[in-house]
Design an enzyme around this catalytic site. Structure first.
Site, mmCIF file in Angstrom:
data_model
loop_
_atom_site.group_PDB
_atom_site.id
_atom_site.type_symbol
_atom_site.label_atom_id
_atom_site.label_comp_id
_atom_site.label_asym_id
_atom_site.label_seq_id
_atom_site.Cartn_x
_atom_site.Cartn_y
_atom_site.Cartn_z
ATOM 1 N N THR A 1 0.866 -1.217 -0.017
ATOM 2 C CA THR A 1 -0.029 0.001 0.066
ATOM 3 C C THR A 1 0.769 1.254 0.016
ATOM 4 O OG1 THR A 1 -0.097 -0.128 2.494
ATOM 5 C CG2 THR A 1 -1.808 -1.163 1.298
ATOM 6 N N TYR A 2 0.284 2.338 -0.012
ATOM 7 C CA TYR A 2 0.989 3.631 -0.123
ATOM 8 C C TYR A 2 2.110 3.869 0.879
ATOM 9 C CZ TYR A 2 1.940 8.661 -1.376
ATOM 10 O OH TYR A 2 2.615 9.732 -1.901
ATOM 11 N N MET A 3 3.197 4.435 0.697
ATOM 12 C CA MET A 3 3.984 4.239 1.939
ATOM 13 C C MET A 3 4.521 5.577 2.546
ATOM 14 S SD MET A 3 5.409 4.405 -1.420
ATOM 15 C CE MET A 3 5.800 6.001 -2.100
ATOM 16 N N ARG A 4 3.462 6.438 2.188
ATOM 17 C CA ARG A 4 3.641 7.894 2.904
ATOM 18 C C ARG A 4 2.518 8.033 3.745
ATOM 19 N NH1 ARG A 4 8.239 10.025 2.170
ATOM 20 N NH2 ARG A 4 9.220 9.903 0.054
#
Length: 173
Positions: free
Chosen positions: A37-40
């Protein structure tokens, strides 16, 4: 708890010796390949379907004694959490690190993915149980303290090992 951006960077540095810049570069590639999933993110939220996948895997691969009676949900201690994204996790728990060394992905990508995969699965496993003993010895003005612990049930330690971060855990959302 599952990874946020900062805990991923810290753990990758401690366990894999990776800089924050390298960690995020590798995570970006894993995200672009649809593996995580998005890492930020600063959120501990997890999709119900992801939790279900993790619980099924734990039951099948580790056994019922490692599976809590209810899913675990984590809450941030910070009041400024955006909650716009999920925590960092694999998009499919059936994909293991040794299966991703294609499409330009390297050993370092696989190492980071493995760390993310293990942390996500471990966050849904039962706690470890330990007996701890402390002995204090005093003589005159001197003191000595010896401590030790014995693992009675390895719980999530079986998969993930020593925990570096902490978060509040509750049984409901």
């Amino acid at each position: 708890p599952p990874f946020t951006t900062s805990t991923l960077q810290q753990t990758a540095s401690n366990r894999l010796g990776m800089s924050a810049k390298k960690t995020m570069m590798l995570a970006q590639a894993l995200y672009e390949h649809g593996l995580i999933t998005y890492m930020r993110t600063d959120s501990f939220n997890l999709a119900p379907s992801a939790i279900s996948q993790a619980r099924d895997l734990i039951s099948k691969d580790f056994g019922q004694k490692y599976l809590p009676s209810a899913p675990k949900f984590y809450k941030s201690r910070s009041k400024n959490v955006q909650e716009a994204h999920e925590a960092i996790r694999p998009t499919n728990v059936k994909v293991r690190a040794d299966q991703i060394k294609t499409g330009g992905l390297t050993r370092d990508h696989a190492r980071l993915y493995d760390l993310i995969w293990k942390r996500f699965i471990a966050c849904q496993m039962n706690e470890a149980v330990m007996d701890q003993t402390t002995v204090d010895v005093k003589a005159s003005n001197y003191g000595l303290r010896a401590t030790g612990s014995v693992i009675k049930f390895d719980g999530w330690l079986k998969l993930y090992g020593v925990q570096e971060e902490s978060a509040e855990v509750s049984g409901d959302k």
